[in-house]
Write a protein that holds these residues in place. Structure first.
Motif, short mmCIF file in Angstrom:
data_model
loop_
_atom_site.label_atom_id
_atom_site.label_comp_id
_atom_site.label_asym_id
_atom_site.label_seq_id
_atom_site.Cartn_x
_atom_site.Cartn_y
_atom_site.Cartn_z
N LEU A 422 0.91 -1.24 -0.08
CA LEU A 422 0.08 0.13 0.15
C LEU A 422 0.87 1.38 -0.02
O LEU A 422 2.05 1.33 0.75
N ARG A 423 0.27 2.41 -0.78
CA ARG A 423 0.98 3.62 -0.64
C ARG A 423 0.10 4.45 0.33
O ARG A 423 -0.95 4.76 -0.20
N VAL A 424 0.60 5.20 1.32
CA VAL A 424 -0.11 5.73 2.10
C VAL A 424 0.55 6.99 2.14
O VAL A 424 1.64 7.34 2.37
N THR A 425 -0.66 8.17 2.12
CA THR A 425 0.08 9.41 2.20
C THR A 425 -0.30 10.03 3.53
O THR A 425 -1.14 9.65 4.13
N PHE A 426 0.78 10.85 4.20
CA PHE A 426 0.62 11.29 5.59
C PHE A 426 0.31 12.74 5.66
O PHE A 426 0.67 13.53 6.59
N ALA A 427 0.50 13.31 4.24
CA ALA A 427 0.17 14.78 4.33
C ALA A 427 -1.34 15.32 4.34
O ALA A 427 -2.00 15.48 3.30
N ILE A 428 -1.84 15.36 5.36
CA ILE A 428 -3.27 15.40 5.95
C ILE A 428 -3.37 15.77 7.25
O ILE A 428 -2.23 15.74 7.91
N GLU A 429 -4.40 16.38 7.66
CA GLU A 429 -4.61 16.68 8.99
C GLU A 429 -4.35 15.72 9.89
O GLU A 429 -4.87 14.59 9.92
N PRO A 430 -3.58 15.83 11.02
CA PRO A 430 -3.43 14.93 12.23
C PRO A 430 -4.47 14.05 12.73
O PRO A 430 -4.57 13.04 12.61
N SER A 431 -5.49 14.81 12.86
CA SER A 431 -6.90 14.19 13.34
C SER A 431 -7.35 13.26 12.39
O SER A 431 -7.81 12.12 12.78
N SER A 432 -7.30 13.64 11.18
CA SER A 432 -7.91 12.64 9.97
C SER A 432 -6.92 11.69 9.92
O SER A 432 -7.63 10.46 9.45
N LEU A 433 -5.90 11.79 9.98
CA LEU A 433 -4.87 10.60 9.91
C LEU A 433 -5.19 9.58 10.89
O LEU A 433 -5.50 8.49 10.62
N ASP A 434 -5.26 10.15 12.20
CA ASP A 434 -5.60 9.30 13.38
C ASP A 434 -6.78 8.39 13.02
O ASP A 434 -6.99 7.23 13.23
N ASP A 435 -8.01 9.17 12.62
CA ASP A 435 -9.24 8.54 12.18
C ASP A 435 -9.05 7.41 11.09
O ASP A 435 -9.65 6.46 11.35
N GLY A 436 -8.27 7.69 10.03
CA GLY A 436 -7.80 6.97 8.84
C GLY A 436 -7.47 5.61 9.40
O GLY A 436 -7.90 4.46 9.07
N PHE A 437 -6.41 5.59 10.22
CA PHE A 437 -5.82 4.40 10.79
C PHE A 437 -6.60 3.60 11.71
O PHE A 437 -6.67 2.54 11.82
N LEU A 438 -7.58 4.36 12.48
CA LEU A 438 -8.40 3.58 13.43
C LEU A 438 -9.51 2.80 12.43
O LEU A 438 -9.91 1.64 12.87
N ARG A 439 -9.95 3.63 11.55
CA ARG A 439 -10.79 2.71 10.49
C ARG A 439 -10.08 1.61 9.75
O ARG A 439 -10.63 0.48 9.56
N ILE A 440 -8.89 1.79 9.49
CA ILE A 440 -8.02 0.71 8.76
C ILE A 440 -7.95 -0.56 9.84
O ILE A 440 -8.00 -1.85 9.37
N LYS A 441 -7.70 0.01 10.87
CA LYS A 441 -7.78 -1.07 11.96
C LYS A 441 -8.81 -2.07 12.22
O LYS A 441 -8.85 -3.18 12.20
N ALA A 442 -9.95 -1.32 12.34
CA ALA A 442 -11.29 -1.98 12.43
C ALA A 442 -11.44 -2.91 11.19
O ALA A 442 -12.03 -4.06 11.44
N PHE A 443 -11.06 -2.44 10.10
CA PHE A 443 -11.41 -3.22 8.67
C PHE A 443 -10.58 -4.50 8.74
O PHE A 443 -10.94 -5.66 8.49
N CYS A 444 -9.24 -4.30 9.49
CA CYS A 444 -8.55 -5.52 9.28
C CYS A 444 -8.69 -6.41 10.40
O CYS A 444 -8.84 -7.65 10.24
N GLN A 445 -9.52 -5.80 11.49
CA GLN A 445 -9.76 -6.98 12.52
C GLN A 445 -11.03 -7.57 11.86
O GLN A 445 -11.16 -8.89 12.41
N ARG A 446 -11.93 -6.93 11.24
CA ARG A 446 -13.11 -7.61 10.76
C ARG A 446 -12.85 -8.67 9.74
O ARG A 446 -13.63 -9.65 9.47
N HIS A 447 -11.80 -8.47 9.17
CA HIS A 447 -11.25 -9.33 8.19
C HIS A 447 -10.33 -10.35 8.52
O HIS A 447 -9.75 -11.25 7.71
N ALA A 448 -9.70 -10.65 9.52
CA ALA A 448 -8.69 -11.24 10.17
C ALA A 448 -9.19 -12.63 10.06
O ALA A 448 -10.48 -12.98 10.33
N LYS A 449 -8.27 -13.44 9.70
CA LYS A 449 -8.54 -14.87 9.80
C LYS A 449 -8.88 -15.27 11.23
O LYS A 449 -8.04 -15.10 12.26
N LYS A 450 -9.75 -16.19 11.26
CA LYS A 450 -9.98 -16.89 12.84
C LYS A 450 -9.02 -17.93 13.13
O LYS A 450 -8.60 -18.94 12.20
N PRO A 451 -8.41 -17.94 14.36
CA PRO A 451 -7.55 -19.06 14.62
C PRO A 451 -8.23 -20.45 14.53
O PRO A 451 -9.27 -20.73 14.63
#
Length: 451
Positions: A422-451
């Protein structure tokens, strides 16, 4: 009657240019448009744009008010409504030469500078100039895909050398030598790096140019992100090594001043031994620009090269009086020479803050690895571990589903030459970047393989 019959039978004598269609098939904008098409219109959350390269919409990345005033003054003077010369107005070329010479051990001449419509036209020009039958160009992987698109349209073969993520994205010089042959004309270096966020060290850049000299090729140094550095490595212009091998530098005011829409760039020949002139490269650059459009005149300068301060303005814009108009000059000399240093300090400080956020938040997501902390430009590359995810086929599928489920736009790595990154830009408002990574984390947790 014969023509009417041919037309009636559908035998038209014109058709689209297939080479152009193929060259433009994969571009950053095209891929991002595809991903945006997956956005869920019912999601009330704001879209987080982590795939773009234009931070100018965000308050933290507003350009200098001084630069804005310089443009206003130039436009309102009515002295810059005519055509430019094809290679740029002399005083503006002088200003660029003076500006870039500050970082070099020698002084550039205005004759070394050719003004272009942003850095994109500069890339287009030099790739076209080098495109002779059978020639090939060495490009970094990952890299900026416009080089490949333009080379494809011009009939110039491209070969990709690796950047090594475990070594802060240094050039794999062995792969450069293995790829090159008697038809290789040049190699491209992007520093600071897009898409990797790396900043090459002096010692490594010297090895690159020594390799180029050994191969008998020139180096195209893409320095559009010059001085946007915030790590341990300072920006080193490739032009300091021009005594070793000829260097063509391309750049612009787009990124450092956060004004990509102003479309003012340059080609610079760093060539103290005159090799580029002897080989016909300089004449070919002029020939290309003679059949191309020119940068906006008001962004350049008046022909006499006079220099004056931009008029003072109150809360409401005051247009210059008629007696003052002879002192007004085009925008670029003012912008390059007189932009307050604290503007640059603020931009670099903000980029450092957001780069740190990007790097630290990525550590919280098991399926994403950032091999090297960004130290420059506005981007970073992150590797996807698809084995930890369910229902995700590749990087494009990841980005399309992320857009649909979380309203976050990220560029898949295949668009810049690395699949399942993935290419990710960090030239964005700090609060929006934080929000973006929280959403990416939630997405990855939702699609994580079950043990």
């Amino acid at each position: 009657m014969e023509n009417e019959g041919s037309a009636a039978a559908g035998k038209w004598r014109f058709a689209g240019n297939e080479r152009l269609t193929l060259a433009g098939a994969v571009t950053v904008r095209g891929v991002l448009d595809t991903i945006k098409g997956n956005l869920n219109g019912n999601d009330a959350r704001p879209v987080i744009p982590l795939g773009h390269g234009d931070p100018s919409d965000f308050p933290s990345f507003r350009t200098s008010s001084f630069a804005e005033d310089a443009v206003r003054a130039a436009v309102s003077s009515a002295k810059f409504n005519g055509y430019s010369s094809t290679i740029g107005i002399p005083a503006a070329r002088s200003a660029v030469a003076e500006h870039l010479s500050k970082d070099l051990p020698y002084k550039l001449s205005p004759d070394d500078v050719f003004l272009t419509i942003g850095c994109t036209q500069a890339l287009e020009a030099i790739v076209t100039v080098l495109a002779r039958p059978g020639a090939n160009l060495l490009l970094p992987s990952p890299g900026f895909p416009y080089y490949e698109a333009r080379a494809g349209f011009s009939g110039l073969e491209v070969r990709h050398f690796d950047l090594i993520p475990e070594q802060d994205w240094e050039v794999d010089l062995a792969s450069v030598e293995a790829l090159a042959d008697e038809n290789t004309v040049a190699m491209v270096i992007i520093n600071p790096g897009n898409p990797c966020g790396n900043v090459f060290k002096y010692e490594h850049l010297k090895k690159v140019v020594e390799t180029a000299r050994k191969l008998g090729i020139l180096v195209i140094s893409d320095e559009v992100y010059d001085h946007l550095t915030f790590g341990s490595n300072p920006f080193v212009p490739m032009g300091i090594f021009a005594s070793i091998t000829p260097i063509i530098t391309v750049g612009s005011i787009s990124k450092r001043w956060i004004v990509p829409g102003w479309r003012l760039g340059w080609i610079v020949t760093n060539d103290p031994d005159g090799i580029l002139t002897k080989q016909g490269i300089v004449d070919s650059i002029k020939g290309f620009l003679n059949i191309s459009s020119d940068p906006a005149t008001f962004m350049q300068s008046n022909s006499d090269g006079s220099f004056s301060q931009v008029y003072e303005r109150d809360a409401e814009l005051e247009f210059p009086k008629e007696s003052e108009q002879d002192e007004i000059e085009g925008a670029v000399p003012q912008i390059l020479e007189n932009t307050p240093p604290d503007f640059f300090q603020k931009i670099v400080s903000t980029l450092k803050e957001t780069a740190d956020i990007c790097y630290e938040r990525s550590k919280e997501i098991p399926c994403i690895t950032c091999p090297s902390k960004p130290e420059g430009s506005m981007f970073v590359m992150m590797k996807l571990n698809l084995s930890l995810l369910e229902g995700i086929n590749d990087d494009l599928d990841f980005c399309c589903k992320l857009a649909k489920e979380e309203s976050v736009i990220v560029l898949p790595g295949f668009a810049v030459g690395r699949r399942n990154w993935l290419r990710v830009t960090f030239a964005i408002e700090p609060s929006s970047l934080d929000d973006g990574f929280l959403r990416i984390k939630a997405f990855c947790q939702r699609h994580a393989k079950k043990p």
